[in-house]
Design a protein around this motif. Structure first.
Motif, short mmCIF file in Angstrom:
data_model
loop_
_atom_site.label_atom_id
_atom_site.label_comp_id
_atom_site.label_asym_id
_atom_site.label_seq_id
_atom_site.Cartn_x
_atom_site.Cartn_y
_atom_site.Cartn_z
N ALA A 60 0.82 -1.22 0.00
CA ALA A 60 0.00 0.00 0.00
C ALA A 60 0.85 1.27 0.00
O ALA A 60 0.50 2.27 -0.64
N ASP A 61 2.00 1.25 0.71
CA ASP A 61 2.80 2.47 0.77
C ASP A 61 3.45 2.80 -0.56
O ASP A 61 3.82 3.94 -0.83
N GLN A 62 3.59 1.80 -1.43
CA GLN A 62 4.11 2.03 -2.77
C GLN A 62 2.99 2.28 -3.77
O GLN A 62 3.09 3.14 -4.64
N ALA A 63 1.91 1.53 -3.65
CA ALA A 63 0.79 1.69 -4.60
C ALA A 63 0.11 3.04 -4.43
O ALA A 63 -0.28 3.69 -5.41
N ARG A 64 -0.06 3.47 -3.18
CA ARG A 64 -0.75 4.74 -2.88
C ARG A 64 -2.11 4.81 -3.58
O ARG A 64 -2.53 5.85 -4.09
N LEU A 65 -2.79 3.68 -3.61
CA LEU A 65 -4.06 3.58 -4.31
C LEU A 65 -4.91 2.54 -3.60
O LEU A 65 -4.50 1.38 -3.48
N ALA A 66 -6.06 2.96 -3.09
CA ALA A 66 -6.97 2.03 -2.44
C ALA A 66 -7.93 1.44 -3.47
O ALA A 66 -8.16 2.03 -4.53
N ALA A 67 -8.50 0.30 -3.15
CA ALA A 67 -9.41 -0.36 -4.09
C ALA A 67 -10.58 0.54 -4.47
O ALA A 67 -11.01 0.57 -5.63
N GLU A 68 -11.06 1.31 -3.50
CA GLU A 68 -12.22 2.19 -3.80
C GLU A 68 -11.85 3.36 -4.71
O GLU A 68 -12.73 4.06 -5.24
N ASP A 69 -10.53 3.61 -4.90
CA ASP A 69 -10.12 4.69 -5.79
C ASP A 69 -10.15 4.29 -7.26
O ASP A 69 -10.19 5.15 -8.15
N VAL A 70 -10.12 3.00 -7.54
CA VAL A 70 -9.99 2.54 -8.92
C VAL A 70 -11.08 3.08 -9.85
O VAL A 70 -10.78 3.54 -10.95
N PRO A 71 -12.37 3.07 -9.46
CA PRO A 71 -13.40 3.58 -10.39
C PRO A 71 -13.24 5.06 -10.73
O PRO A 71 -13.83 5.54 -11.70
N ARG A 72 -12.46 5.79 -9.93
CA ARG A 72 -12.33 7.23 -10.17
C ARG A 72 -11.08 7.60 -10.97
O ARG A 72 -10.81 8.77 -11.20
N LEU A 73 -10.33 6.60 -11.40
CA LEU A 73 -9.11 6.88 -12.15
C LEU A 73 -9.43 7.53 -13.49
O LEU A 73 -10.40 7.16 -14.17
N LYS A 74 -8.62 8.50 -13.87
CA LYS A 74 -8.77 9.18 -15.17
C LYS A 74 -7.40 9.28 -15.83
O LYS A 74 -6.37 9.25 -15.18
N LEU A 75 -7.43 9.41 -17.15
CA LEU A 75 -6.19 9.55 -17.90
C LEU A 75 -5.46 10.83 -17.49
O LEU A 75 -6.04 11.91 -17.46
N LYS A 76 -4.18 10.71 -17.16
CA LYS A 76 -3.36 11.86 -16.80
C LYS A 76 -2.51 12.31 -17.97
O LYS A 76 -2.39 13.50 -18.25
N TRP A 77 -1.86 11.37 -18.66
CA TRP A 77 -1.11 11.69 -19.86
C TRP A 77 -0.96 10.43 -20.70
O TRP A 77 -1.21 9.31 -20.22
N ALA A 78 -0.57 10.59 -21.96
CA ALA A 78 -0.32 9.46 -22.86
C ALA A 78 0.93 9.75 -23.66
O ALA A 78 1.24 10.90 -23.96
N PHE A 79 1.66 8.70 -23.98
CA PHE A 79 2.88 8.83 -24.77
C PHE A 79 2.79 7.87 -25.95
O PHE A 79 2.57 6.67 -25.76
N GLY A 80 2.96 8.38 -27.17
CA GLY A 80 2.92 7.54 -28.36
C GLY A 80 4.32 7.18 -28.81
O GLY A 80 5.21 8.03 -28.83
#
Length: 339
Positions: free
Chosen positions: A147-167
């Motif tokens: 958890a200290d490395q992931a910094r992401l809880a299971a309940e956060d997953v549905p709220r994830l949005k694209l931050k950037w993309a690299f082609g």
């Protein structure tokens, strides 16, 4: 068609896709005439259409091939993974085939914006920043992020949005797993480029051109030199780069077999880099003129500081003559066991 033949057909088509994405070389048009297109079309129908006209789902069609540059296609037909299949073609015939695949030159794509980072960003040595090293995170390949490395809880997953993309410029496929370390994301590409991207913005810290496709995940190691990024390419070469700058520390050809390639991530332990070696000999074997099969899967142990070979361990004994095929070509075995 038997299941074995179907698998081989898919492998041949996949090899062509992998091959044309690996590197660049110039194909000279000297000696080619304006009316060469029909010859190129005939060669395409004889050697390519059976896979690339819809019979194999994963094989790119002609429209996809047309997006690639002439040098990329020509390199593999002349020197690369497809050279076995094209070995009886003249330089002019290869040029005709490449030009037919390209067709009318498409409108050049717009110039890409500068994706370079304009500041240094976080230090890679900052241990407080999240890390996902190599393929399995740890030596046990658990693929679990605390958890200290992931910094992401299971309940956060549905709220994830694209931050950037690299082609990946010029590529039509991406298959390498990214590695995250200290505010940088390290990833290889089918076109042979390895990138260090800033995790916050996606900007490019550095790029290294290996020349051949890179499917393996990057393994980061730390020693007296600082941080080093280790990986392998699809011609059987292992590399060590300065993870801060992308500068080459060393490279080593791990196995001399013409079909050898590295797809698995190297594993680093106690100053030794363990490199798995796979192959595409199944695709070469589709050509009855090829003396199949002699590749043996192996693990190579390299000195992490210098790249010096310590030992190789194979999964089977050396291949021995096993008879002659229907056209008189010597066959060999046992073989296989790619790692």
């Amino acid at each position: 068609m038997s299941s074995e033949h179907a698998v081989r057909a898919v492998l041949v088509c996949l090899q062509f896709l992998i091959g044309i994405l690996l590197a660049n070389v110039d194909i000279s048009s000297s000696g080619a005439e304006e009316g060469a297109a029909p010859d190129g079309e005939a060669l395409y129908q004889q050697r390519c259409a059976s896979c690339h006209e819809g019979s194999v789902t994963r094989a790119p069609d002609r429209n996809a091939l047309r997006q690639l540059s002439e040098p990329r296609i020509g390199f593999q037909l002349t020197y690369g993974l497809m050279s076995q299949q094209a070995r009886d073609l003249s330089k002019e015939q290869i040029g005709d085939l490449v030009r037919y695949l390209k067709g009318t030159a498409p409108t050049p794509p717009p110039e890409l914006p500068d994706s370079s980072c304009h500041d240094d960003g976080p230090k890679l040595t900052d241990a407080s920043l999240p890390r996902w090293n190599s393929w399995g995170v740890d030596l046990h390949q658990h693929r679990f992020q605390p958890a200290d490395q992931a910094r992401l809880a299971a309940e956060d997953v549905p709220r994830l949005k694209l931050k950037w993309a690299f082609g990946f410029p010029g590529d039509v496929r991406a298959s390498a797993q990214p590695t995250v370390w200290g505010g940088a994301l390290f990833v290889g590409s089918a076109g042979g480029k390895v990138y260090a991207l800033d995790t916050a913005t996606g900007c490019q810290r550095w790029m290294f051109d290996a020349g051949f496709g890179v499917r393996s995940a990057i393994t980061i190691g730390e020693d007296a030199r600082g941080l080093t990024a280790y990986f392998g390419d699809q011609r059987g070469n292992a590399y060590a780069l300065d993870a801060e700058t992308g500068k080459l520390r060393w490279t080593r050809r791990v196995d001399e077999h013409q079909a050898a390639l590295i797809t698995g991530a190297p594993t680093l332990a106690d100053g030794v880099l363990y490199v798995p070696v796979s192959s595409l000999e199944e695709a070469l074997a589709a050509d009855p003129r090829y003396g199949c099969c002699s590749f043996r899967g192996l693990i190579a142990a390299l000195d992490a500081m210098t790249g010096e070979l310590k030992w190789r361990s194979y999964v089977s004994p050396p291949a021995q003559p096993q008879g002659i095929n229907s056209i008189g070509v010597q066959q060999f075995g046992p073989a296989g066991g790619a790692i």
